[in-house]
Design an enzyme around this catalytic site. Sequence first.
Site, PDB file in Angstrom:
ATOM      1  N   ASP A 190       0.828  -1.218   0.000  1.00  0.00           N
ATOM      2  CA  ASP A 190       0.000   0.000   0.000  1.00  0.00           C
ATOM      3  C   ASP A 190       0.859   1.265   0.000  1.00  0.00           C
ATOM      4  OD1 ASP A 190      -2.285  -1.683   0.302  1.00  0.00           O
ATOM      5  OD2 ASP A 190      -2.017  -1.666   2.483  1.00  0.00           O
TER       6      ASP A 190
ATOM      7  N   ASP B 253      -1.348   7.813   3.506  1.00  0.00           N
ATOM      8  CA  ASP B 253      -1.402   8.745   2.369  1.00  0.00           C
ATOM      9  C   ASP B 253      -0.648   9.998   2.771  1.00  0.00           C
ATOM     10  OD1 ASP B 253      -2.627   9.887  -0.201  1.00  0.00           O
ATOM     11  OD2 ASP B 253      -3.294  11.329   1.308  1.00  0.00           O
TER      12      ASP B 253
ATOM     13  N   GLY C 282     -11.385  -7.773   8.891  1.00  0.00           N
ATOM     14  CA  GLY C 282     -12.757  -8.266   8.869  1.00  0.00           C
ATOM     15  C   GLY C 282     -13.753  -7.471   9.691  1.00  0.00           C
TER      16      GLY C 282
ATOM     17  N   ASN D 246     -16.530   1.718   5.837  1.00  0.00           N
ATOM     18  CA  ASN D 246     -15.368   1.317   6.615  1.00  0.00           C
ATOM     19  C   ASN D 246     -14.305   2.407   6.528  1.00  0.00           C
ATOM     20  OD1 ASN D 246     -13.578  -0.182   8.118  1.00  0.00           O
ATOM     21  ND2 ASN D 246     -13.180  -1.718   6.544  1.00  0.00           N
ATOM     22  N   ALA D 247     -13.932   2.979   7.673  1.00  0.00           N
ATOM     23  CA  ALA D 247     -13.003   4.116   7.702  1.00  0.00           C
ATOM     24  C   ALA D 247     -11.555   3.641   7.636  1.00  0.00           C
ATOM     25  CB  ALA D 247     -13.243   4.954   8.948  1.00  0.00           C
ATOM     26  N   ILE D 248     -11.164   3.143   6.455  1.00  0.00           N
ATOM     27  CA  ILE D 248      -9.762   2.808   6.201  1.00  0.00           C
ATOM     28  C   ILE D 248      -9.397   3.282   4.794  1.00  0.00           C
ATOM     29  CG2 ILE D 248      -9.919   0.800   7.735  1.00  0.00           C
ATOM     30  CD1 ILE D 248      -9.577  -0.972   5.266  1.00  0.00           C
ATOM     31  N   ASP D 249      -8.127   3.163   4.460  1.00  0.00           N
ATOM     32  CA  ASP D 249      -7.616   3.520   3.132  1.00  0.00           C
ATOM     33  C   ASP D 249      -7.903   4.979   2.766  1.00  0.00           C
ATOM     34  OD1 ASP D 249      -6.924   0.881   3.109  1.00  0.00           O
ATOM     35  OD2 ASP D 249      -8.188   0.302   1.428  1.00  0.00           O
TER      36      ASP D 249
ATOM     37  N   SER E 245     -13.342   0.360   2.171  1.00  0.00           N
ATOM     38  CA  SER E 245     -12.947  -1.000   1.847  1.00  0.00           C
ATOM     39  C   SER E 245     -14.118  -1.918   2.143  1.00  0.00           C
ATOM     40  CB  SER E 245     -11.738  -1.407   2.689  1.00  0.00           C
ATOM     41  OG  SER E 245     -11.487  -2.788   2.567  1.00  0.00           O
TER      42      SER E 245
ATOM     43  N   TRP F 224     -17.757  -3.281   2.749  1.00  0.00           N
ATOM     44  CA  TRP F 224     -18.832  -2.524   3.396  1.00  0.00           C
ATOM     45  C   TRP F 224     -19.467  -1.486   2.466  1.00  0.00           C
ATOM     46  CZ3 TRP F 224     -15.514  -4.962   6.659  1.00  0.00           C
ATOM     47  CH2 TRP F 224     -16.102  -5.602   7.757  1.00  0.00           C
TER      48      TRP F 224
ATOM     49  N   GLU G 264     -11.702  -1.194  -2.845  1.00  0.00           N
ATOM     50  CA  GLU G 264     -11.092  -0.471  -1.731  1.00  0.00           C
ATOM     51  C   GLU G 264      -9.944   0.393  -2.231  1.00  0.00           C
ATOM     52  OE1 GLU G 264      -9.810  -3.537   0.932  1.00  0.00           O
ATOM     53  OE2 GLU G 264      -8.415  -4.426  -0.503  1.00  0.00           O
TER      54      GLU G 264
END
Length: 323
Positions: free
Chosen positions: A43, A101, A119, A154-157, A173, A175, A210
Amino acid sequence: MTLRRTLTALAATAVLTLLPNSAQAAGTYPDPRPITGQQIIHDPTVIHLKSGRYAAYSTGGIIGARLSKDGKQWDDAGNAFATPPSWWYEYNDTGDPWAPDISYRSGRYWLYYAVSSWGTNHSAIGVATSPSGLPGTWTDHGKVFTSERTDTWNAIDPAIVKADGKLWMSFGSYWTGIRMVELDTRTGKAKEGATVHHLATRPDAPYAVEGPYIVKHGRHYYLFASYDACCSGVNSTYKIKVGRSTTITGPYIDSTGKPLLEGGGDLLLEGHGRYVGTGGQSVFRDRGQDWLAYHYYDTKDSGTPKLGLNRLSWTKNGWPRVF
């Protein structure tokens, strides 16, 4: 470079420029730029620092860091942080951050990242700042935006983009896919009560899209995202797709006019040869040239995740191509 090689390269560029908008034609995917040194990464987010060096941060460690003088030879530079901020442990037992980022604005470097567990969407995005962008110089400022098990996102990426004087963060991602919120330009955190915009999804669960990244080119905003399965070594099926919109919050469509909210997306790069599971992408600009950074799994090195770098160009119709 010989004259023959120069002509061959020009011919290849001309062919790709004239390709149909739908997808980079099968069999034309280029290998990543040859690099040396510490190639292992996951990533990646890459920036050309004002000091002249290149920095790449990634999932792994306490936000793993790589530095380079020329973008070709990369050296391990430790981690962004010496120790995990205490609040990370609210989201996993190891204080393990994902998918950073990096960007520059207002005289500082800004590093966004996610903390979560595999998950679950009990997740959070945090932010840190640095005067130099170098590992060991980051000051953490806590949570930017969170998600809970009752949310449909989903609060990622995270990925940051400026548009029309405003600051935005795309994220997501599974969801139900990719989302976006507006940030406060002063704090770099989500505005109170910010609308959660929906940018892209898949037709069926588990909605395997995602890692969004948005850039502006011409009059369009381009949403790059990773589709299908990550993190399974040589069995990974990650690939990068793209759509575009004339407004930052969408709707994003592919070259056939199909919305990314209905499963659309032009295929930009997928696994080929030894380079399997291409994804986790970001885009950075260097000396007037756009570059695509991503990871791939090397089938000739037991599926080790490595840094992929390719030049990003644009067709006359305004669609991205990798070289």
